[in-house]
Write an enzyme that holds these catalytic residues in place. Structure first.
Site, mmCIF file in Angstrom:
data_model
loop_
_atom_site.group_PDB
_atom_site.id
_atom_site.type_symbol
_atom_site.label_atom_id
_atom_site.label_comp_id
_atom_site.label_asym_id
_atom_site.label_seq_id
_atom_site.Cartn_x
_atom_site.Cartn_y
_atom_site.Cartn_z
ATOM 1 N N CYS A 145 26.504 4.487 97.591
ATOM 2 C CA CYS A 145 25.725 5.673 97.197
ATOM 3 C C CYS A 145 26.589 6.778 96.587
ATOM 4 O O CYS A 145 26.219 7.368 95.563
ATOM 5 C CB CYS A 145 24.943 6.201 98.398
ATOM 6 S SG CYS A 145 25.935 6.410 99.879
ATOM 7 N N HIS A 202 23.791 13.750 99.239
ATOM 8 C CA HIS A 202 25.247 13.966 99.275
ATOM 9 C C HIS A 202 25.648 15.002 98.228
ATOM 10 O O HIS A 202 24.990 15.145 97.186
ATOM 11 C CB HIS A 202 25.992 12.678 98.885
ATOM 12 C CG HIS A 202 25.870 11.559 99.867
ATOM 13 N ND1 HIS A 202 25.323 11.682 101.116
ATOM 14 C CD2 HIS A 202 26.281 10.254 99.771
ATOM 15 C CE1 HIS A 202 25.375 10.510 101.741
ATOM 16 N NE2 HIS A 202 25.949 9.624 100.948
#
Ligand code: A2P
Length: 333
Positions: free
Chosen positions: A128, A241
Protein backbone atom coordinates in the site's frame (compact mmCIF):
# COMPACT_ATOMS: atom_id res chain seq x y z
CA UNK A 1 -18.93 -9.70 -20.64
CA UNK A 2 -19.72 -10.55 -17.04
CA UNK A 3 -17.59 -12.90 -14.98
CA UNK A 4 -17.73 -15.08 -11.90
CA UNK A 5 -15.75 -13.47 -9.09
CA UNK A 6 -14.46 -14.85 -5.79
CA UNK A 7 -13.29 -12.63 -2.96
CA UNK A 8 -10.91 -14.42 -0.59
CA UNK A 9 -10.79 -12.71 2.81
CA UNK A 10 -14.20 -11.13 2.18
CA UNK A 11 -14.71 -10.31 5.88
CA UNK A 12 -11.43 -8.42 6.28
CA UNK A 13 -10.70 -4.70 6.01
CA UNK A 14 -9.58 -4.96 2.38
CA UNK A 15 -12.12 -7.69 1.52
CA UNK A 16 -15.03 -5.49 2.60
CA UNK A 17 -13.57 -2.64 0.55
CA UNK A 18 -13.28 -4.94 -2.49
CA UNK A 19 -17.06 -5.33 -2.31
CA UNK A 20 -17.65 -1.59 -1.97
CA UNK A 21 -15.36 -0.81 -4.92
CA UNK A 22 -16.81 -3.61 -7.11
CA UNK A 23 -20.30 -2.24 -6.48
CA UNK A 24 -19.36 1.42 -7.01
CA UNK A 25 -17.57 0.72 -10.26
CA UNK A 26 -20.34 -1.57 -11.42
CA UNK A 27 -17.90 -4.41 -12.07
CA UNK A 28 -19.65 -6.87 -14.40
CA UNK A 29 -20.24 -9.77 -12.00
CA UNK A 30 -22.32 -12.80 -12.95
CA UNK A 31 -21.81 -14.82 -9.76
CA UNK A 32 -20.05 -13.65 -6.62
CA UNK A 33 -18.51 -16.01 -4.07
CA UNK A 34 -17.42 -14.68 -0.69
CA UNK A 35 -14.75 -16.73 1.05
CA UNK A 36 -13.18 -16.45 4.51
CA UNK A 37 -12.16 -18.72 7.38
CA UNK A 38 -14.47 -21.27 9.01
CA UNK A 39 -15.10 -18.65 11.73
CA UNK A 40 -17.06 -16.51 9.25
CA UNK A 41 -18.85 -19.26 7.33
CA UNK A 42 -22.59 -18.56 7.27
CA UNK A 43 -22.20 -14.83 7.86
CA UNK A 44 -24.56 -12.76 5.70
CA UNK A 45 -23.25 -9.90 3.58
CA UNK A 46 -25.26 -7.47 1.44
CA UNK A 47 -23.82 -6.68 -1.99
CA UNK A 48 -25.86 -4.47 -4.31
CA UNK A 49 -29.06 -5.09 -2.35
CA UNK A 50 -28.63 -8.83 -2.56
CA UNK A 51 -27.75 -11.09 0.37
CA UNK A 52 -24.73 -13.39 0.09
CA UNK A 53 -23.52 -16.03 2.52
CA UNK A 54 -19.83 -16.20 3.36
CA UNK A 55 -18.37 -19.64 2.70
CA UNK A 56 -15.35 -21.33 4.20
CA UNK A 57 -12.36 -21.23 1.85
CA UNK A 58 -11.53 -24.75 0.65
CA UNK A 59 -9.73 -26.29 -2.29
CA UNK A 60 -13.11 -26.61 -4.05
CA UNK A 61 -13.96 -22.91 -3.75
CA UNK A 62 -12.83 -21.86 -7.22
CA UNK A 63 -14.94 -24.00 -9.57
CA UNK A 64 -16.20 -21.78 -12.44
CA UNK A 65 -14.46 -18.69 -11.02
CA UNK A 66 -12.77 -16.44 -13.58
CA UNK A 67 -11.37 -13.74 -11.30
CA UNK A 68 -10.27 -14.28 -7.69
CA UNK A 69 -9.39 -11.29 -5.56
CA UNK A 70 -7.22 -12.42 -2.63
CA UNK A 71 -6.65 -10.51 0.60
CA UNK A 72 -6.36 -13.03 3.42
CA UNK A 73 -2.62 -12.85 4.08
CA UNK A 74 0.46 -14.34 2.45
CA UNK A 75 0.15 -17.91 3.69
CA UNK A 76 -3.43 -18.24 2.39
CA UNK A 77 -2.31 -16.81 -0.98
CA UNK A 78 0.61 -19.23 -1.19
CA UNK A 79 -1.64 -22.18 -0.48
CA UNK A 80 -4.78 -21.23 -2.43
CA UNK A 81 -3.71 -19.00 -5.34
CA UNK A 82 -2.24 -22.01 -7.22
CA UNK A 83 -5.51 -23.88 -6.55
CA UNK A 84 -7.52 -21.00 -8.01
CA UNK A 85 -5.23 -20.79 -11.05
CA UNK A 86 -5.53 -24.57 -11.65
CA UNK A 87 -9.29 -24.15 -11.60
CA UNK A 88 -8.98 -21.58 -14.40
CA UNK A 89 -9.15 -18.32 -12.45
CA UNK A 90 -6.86 -15.31 -12.71
CA UNK A 91 -5.78 -14.24 -9.23
CA UNK A 92 -5.21 -10.61 -8.26
CA UNK A 93 -3.31 -11.03 -5.00
CA UNK A 94 -3.05 -8.32 -2.40
CA UNK A 95 -0.51 -10.17 -0.24
CA UNK A 96 3.27 -10.01 -0.55
CA UNK A 97 3.48 -13.74 -1.40
CA UNK A 98 4.24 -13.39 -5.14
CA UNK A 99 5.15 -9.73 -5.59
CA UNK A 100 8.86 -10.18 -6.17
CA UNK A 101 8.54 -13.50 -7.99
CA UNK A 102 9.99 -13.52 -11.50
CA UNK A 103 7.19 -13.67 -14.08
CA UNK A 104 4.51 -12.31 -11.75
CA UNK A 105 3.41 -8.82 -12.85
CA UNK A 106 3.43 -6.27 -10.02
CA UNK A 107 1.04 -3.61 -11.21
CA UNK A 108 -0.06 -0.07 -10.48
CA UNK A 109 -2.41 0.61 -13.43
CA UNK A 110 -1.33 4.28 -13.68
CA UNK A 111 2.29 3.12 -14.02
CA UNK A 112 2.70 -0.23 -15.76
CA UNK A 113 -0.67 -1.49 -17.08
CA UNK A 114 1.11 -3.22 -19.98
CA UNK A 115 2.41 -5.82 -17.49
CA UNK A 116 -1.10 -7.13 -16.80
CA UNK A 117 -1.29 -9.23 -19.96
CA UNK A 118 2.04 -10.93 -19.15
CA UNK A 119 0.52 -12.88 -16.28
CA UNK A 120 0.67 -16.63 -15.79
CA UNK A 121 -2.43 -16.75 -13.64
CA UNK A 122 -1.33 -14.42 -10.83
CA UNK A 123 -1.01 -10.63 -10.79
CA UNK A 124 0.34 -9.06 -7.62
CA UNK A 125 -1.03 -5.90 -6.06
CA UNK A 126 1.86 -3.91 -4.59
CA UNK A 127 2.33 -2.86 -0.99
CA UNK A 128 0.00 0.00 0.00
CA UNK A 129 2.72 2.55 0.85
CA UNK A 130 4.48 1.71 -2.41
CA UNK A 131 1.34 2.25 -4.53
CA UNK A 132 0.57 5.57 -2.86
CA UNK A 133 4.12 6.81 -3.46
CA UNK A 134 4.39 5.49 -7.02
CA UNK A 135 1.21 7.15 -8.32
CA UNK A 136 2.60 10.74 -8.10
CA UNK A 137 6.30 9.90 -8.53
CA UNK A 138 5.85 7.99 -11.82
CA UNK A 139 4.59 10.93 -13.98
CA UNK A 140 7.52 13.02 -12.67
CA UNK A 141 9.95 10.18 -13.49
CA UNK A 142 8.60 10.16 -17.06
CA UNK A 143 9.63 13.79 -17.54
CA UNK A 144 12.84 13.86 -15.49
CA UNK A 145 14.20 10.46 -14.39
CA UNK A 146 14.24 10.00 -10.64
CA UNK A 147 17.58 8.96 -9.20
CA UNK A 148 16.85 8.69 -5.52
CA UNK A 149 13.87 8.80 -3.16
CA UNK A 150 14.02 9.35 0.60
CA UNK A 151 10.60 8.55 2.04
CA UNK A 152 9.20 8.57 5.58
CA UNK A 153 5.73 7.14 6.17
CA UNK A 154 2.97 7.81 8.69
CA UNK A 155 0.86 4.67 8.37
CA UNK A 156 -2.72 4.16 9.54
CA UNK A 157 -3.60 1.24 11.84
CA UNK A 158 -6.11 -0.32 9.43
CA UNK A 159 -3.18 -1.12 7.13
CA UNK A 160 -2.45 -3.95 9.55
CA UNK A 161 -5.95 -5.36 8.98
CA UNK A 162 -9.33 -4.88 10.61
CA UNK A 163 -7.75 -5.85 13.94
CA UNK A 164 -5.49 -2.78 13.88
CA UNK A 165 -8.49 -0.48 13.84
CA UNK A 166 -10.16 -2.53 16.58
CA UNK A 167 -7.03 -2.28 18.73
CA UNK A 168 -6.80 1.52 18.37
CA UNK A 169 -10.50 1.89 19.20
CA UNK A 170 -10.19 -0.38 22.26
CA UNK A 171 -7.29 1.71 23.55
CA UNK A 172 -9.20 4.97 22.90
CA UNK A 173 -12.17 3.61 24.86
CA UNK A 174 -9.93 2.41 27.69
CA UNK A 175 -8.32 5.85 27.93
CA UNK A 176 -11.70 7.62 27.90
CA UNK A 177 -12.95 5.49 30.80
CA UNK A 178 -9.73 5.71 32.82
CA UNK A 179 -8.83 2.05 32.26
CA UNK A 180 -5.27 0.84 31.60
CA UNK A 181 -4.25 0.77 27.91
CA UNK A 182 -3.76 -2.86 26.88
CA UNK A 183 -1.83 -3.84 23.80
CA UNK A 184 -2.91 -7.00 21.98
CA UNK A 185 -1.40 -7.58 18.54
CA UNK A 186 0.63 -4.41 17.99
CA UNK A 187 4.00 -4.62 19.80
CA UNK A 188 3.36 -1.34 21.68
CA UNK A 189 0.38 0.83 22.61
CA UNK A 190 -0.68 2.76 19.51
CA UNK A 191 -3.04 5.21 21.24
CA UNK A 192 -1.15 8.42 22.21
CA UNK A 193 1.93 6.88 20.64
CA UNK A 194 3.61 5.95 17.37
CA UNK A 195 6.26 3.38 16.61
CA UNK A 196 8.53 1.99 13.93
CA UNK A 197 6.44 -0.16 11.56
CA UNK A 198 5.47 -3.46 13.18
CA UNK A 199 7.23 -5.71 10.65
CA UNK A 200 10.43 -7.67 11.30
CA UNK A 201 13.80 -5.94 10.97
CA UNK A 202 16.16 -7.47 8.41
CA UNK A 203 19.96 -7.80 8.38
CA UNK A 204 20.53 -4.23 7.11
CA UNK A 205 18.39 -2.71 9.85
CA UNK A 206 15.44 -1.97 7.56
CA UNK A 207 12.03 -3.43 8.40
CA UNK A 208 10.07 -5.47 5.86
CA UNK A 209 7.72 -2.62 4.98
CA UNK A 210 10.69 -0.38 4.15
CA UNK A 211 12.30 -3.06 1.99
CA UNK A 212 9.00 -3.54 0.13
CA UNK A 213 9.04 0.16 -0.83
CA UNK A 214 12.63 -0.19 -2.05
CA UNK A 215 12.30 -3.41 -4.06
CA UNK A 216 8.74 -3.06 -5.35
CA UNK A 217 9.33 0.47 -6.69
CA UNK A 218 12.25 -0.84 -8.75
CA UNK A 219 10.15 -3.66 -10.16
CA UNK A 220 7.08 -1.50 -10.91
CA UNK A 221 9.18 1.25 -12.56
CA UNK A 222 11.25 -1.45 -14.28
CA UNK A 223 14.31 0.51 -13.21
CA UNK A 224 16.77 -1.35 -10.98
CA UNK A 225 18.91 1.79 -10.61
CA UNK A 226 16.37 3.84 -8.68
CA UNK A 227 17.71 4.35 -5.18
CA UNK A 228 15.07 4.29 -2.45
CA UNK A 229 15.53 4.57 1.29
CA UNK A 230 12.49 4.42 3.56
CA UNK A 231 11.55 4.84 7.20
CA UNK A 232 8.10 3.39 7.93
CA UNK A 233 6.17 4.41 11.03
CA UNK A 234 2.76 3.35 12.38
CA UNK A 235 0.66 6.25 13.70
CA UNK A 236 -2.63 6.29 15.69
CA UNK A 237 -4.79 7.16 12.70
CA UNK A 238 -7.67 4.90 11.62
CA UNK A 239 -7.31 5.20 7.89
CA UNK A 240 -5.13 6.70 5.08
CA UNK A 241 -1.34 6.76 5.08
CA UNK A 242 0.80 9.89 4.74
CA UNK A 243 4.32 10.02 3.33
CA UNK A 244 7.01 12.67 3.24
CA UNK A 245 8.86 12.12 -0.05
CA UNK A 246 12.17 13.74 -1.02
CA UNK A 247 12.94 13.17 -4.70
CA UNK A 248 16.27 13.63 -6.45
CA UNK A 249 15.94 14.04 -10.21
CA UNK A 250 18.50 13.64 -13.00
CA UNK A 251 18.16 17.30 -13.98
CA UNK A 252 16.96 20.44 -12.21
CA UNK A 253 13.22 20.46 -11.49
CA UNK A 254 11.09 23.32 -10.19
CA UNK A 255 8.00 23.14 -7.96
CA UNK A 256 6.07 24.81 -10.80
CA UNK A 257 7.01 21.99 -13.19
CA UNK A 258 5.99 19.40 -10.58
CA UNK A 259 2.67 21.14 -10.02
CA UNK A 260 2.02 21.30 -13.76
CA UNK A 261 2.82 17.61 -14.31
CA UNK A 262 0.82 16.44 -11.30
CA UNK A 263 -2.19 18.60 -12.13
CA UNK A 264 -2.88 16.32 -15.10
CA UNK A 265 -1.58 13.04 -13.65
CA UNK A 266 -4.15 10.23 -13.33
CA UNK A 267 -5.02 9.29 -9.76
CA UNK A 268 -3.46 12.46 -8.27
CA UNK A 269 -5.13 15.47 -6.68
CA UNK A 270 -3.14 18.51 -5.61
CA UNK A 271 -4.00 19.82 -2.14
CA UNK A 272 -1.48 22.58 -1.56
CA UNK A 273 -3.04 25.69 -0.07
CA UNK A 274 -0.32 27.67 1.65
CA UNK A 275 -2.79 30.46 2.57
CA UNK A 276 -4.83 28.23 4.85
CA UNK A 277 -2.07 25.70 5.62
CA UNK A 278 -4.20 23.00 4.05
CA UNK A 279 -2.21 20.08 2.76
CA UNK A 280 -2.79 16.31 2.38
CA UNK A 281 -4.33 14.80 5.52
CA UNK A 282 -5.90 11.42 6.33
CA UNK A 283 -9.31 13.03 6.88
CA UNK A 284 -9.20 14.38 3.33
CA UNK A 285 -7.77 11.22 1.74
CA UNK A 286 -9.98 8.66 3.52
CA UNK A 287 -12.51 6.90 1.28
CA UNK A 288 -11.06 8.62 -1.81
CA UNK A 289 -9.22 6.94 -4.68
CA UNK A 290 -6.91 9.86 -5.50
CA UNK A 291 -3.52 10.29 -3.87
CA UNK A 292 -3.38 13.82 -2.44
CA UNK A 293 -0.14 15.74 -3.02
CA UNK A 294 0.98 18.97 -1.38
CA UNK A 295 3.88 20.81 0.28
CA UNK A 296 5.41 20.88 -3.20
CA UNK A 297 8.70 22.75 -2.75
CA UNK A 298 12.32 22.90 -3.77
CA UNK A 299 14.70 20.96 -1.52
CA UNK A 300 16.77 23.88 -0.20
CA UNK A 301 19.46 21.59 1.18
CA UNK A 302 20.97 21.27 -2.31
CA UNK A 303 22.18 23.96 -4.67
CA UNK A 304 21.75 22.08 -7.96
CA UNK A 305 17.93 22.40 -8.16
CA UNK A 306 17.56 18.63 -8.52
CA UNK A 307 15.66 18.06 -5.27
CA UNK A 308 11.90 18.31 -4.68
CA UNK A 309 9.95 17.73 -1.46
CA UNK A 310 6.33 16.59 -1.45
CA UNK A 311 3.92 15.39 1.24
CA UNK A 312 1.22 12.92 0.23
CA UNK A 313 -1.77 11.12 1.67
CA UNK A 314 -3.68 8.19 0.22
CA UNK A 315 -6.32 5.76 1.42
CA UNK A 316 -4.34 2.58 1.80
CA UNK A 317 -7.44 0.36 1.83
CA UNK A 318 -8.75 1.88 -1.39
CA UNK A 319 -5.97 2.92 -3.82
CA UNK A 320 -3.40 1.13 -1.65
CA UNK A 321 -5.30 -2.16 -1.98
CA UNK A 322 -8.90 -2.67 -3.13
CA UNK A 323 -9.23 0.00 -5.83
CA UNK A 324 -5.85 -0.88 -7.34
CA UNK A 325 -6.81 -4.58 -7.48
CA UNK A 326 -10.23 -3.88 -9.03
CA UNK A 327 -8.62 -1.56 -11.61
CA UNK A 328 -6.33 -4.47 -12.54
CA UNK A 329 -9.32 -6.83 -12.75
CA UNK A 330 -11.14 -4.34 -15.00
CA UNK A 331 -8.26 -4.47 -17.44
CA UNK A 332 -8.44 -8.28 -17.50
CA UNK A 333 -11.97 -8.40 -18.87
P1 A2P B 1 -12.13 -14.28 9.00
O1 A2P B 1 -12.86 -12.98 9.20
O2 A2P B 1 -13.07 -15.44 8.89
O3 A2P B 1 -11.04 -14.50 10.00
P2 A2P B 1 -7.79 -8.57 7.82
O4 A2P B 1 -6.68 -8.36 6.82
O5 A2P B 1 -8.69 -7.40 7.94
O6 A2P B 1 -7.25 -9.05 9.14
O7 A2P B 1 -8.70 -9.76 7.22
C1 A2P B 1 -8.18 -11.02 6.94
C2 A2P B 1 -9.18 -11.80 6.09
O8 A2P B 1 -8.58 -13.06 5.80
C3 A2P B 1 -10.50 -12.07 6.77
O9 A2P B 1 -11.53 -12.09 5.81
C4 A2P B 1 -10.27 -13.46 7.33
O10 A2P B 1 -11.45 -14.21 7.55
C5 A2P B 1 -9.48 -14.09 6.22
N1 A2P B 1 -8.76 -15.27 6.70
C6 A2P B 1 -7.91 -15.35 7.75
N2 A2P B 1 -7.50 -16.63 7.93
C7 A2P B 1 -8.12 -17.36 6.98
C8 A2P B 1 -8.13 -18.75 6.63
N3 A2P B 1 -7.41 -19.64 7.31
N4 A2P B 1 -8.90 -19.15 5.59
C9 A2P B 1 -9.64 -18.26 4.90
N5 A2P B 1 -9.68 -16.94 5.18
C10 A2P B 1 -8.93 -16.50 6.20
Amino acid sequence: MSVNVAVVGATGAVGEEFLRVLAERNFPIRNLRLLASARSAGKKVIFKDQEYTVEELTKDSFKDIQIALFSAGGSISKEYAPVAVSAGAVVVDNSSAFRMKEGVPLVVPEVNPEQIRRHNGVIANPNCSTIIMNVPVWPLHQVNPVRRIIVSTYQAVSGAGAWGLYELEQQQRAFASGQPIRKEKFPHPIFNNLFSHNSPIGPQGYNEEEMKMVKETRKIFNDPRIMVTATCVRVPIPRAHCESVNIEFSRPMTPEQVRQILSRAPGVKIVDDTQTNTFPMPILASHQDDVLVGRIRQDISRDDGRGIEIFISGDQIRKGAATNAVQIAEKLI
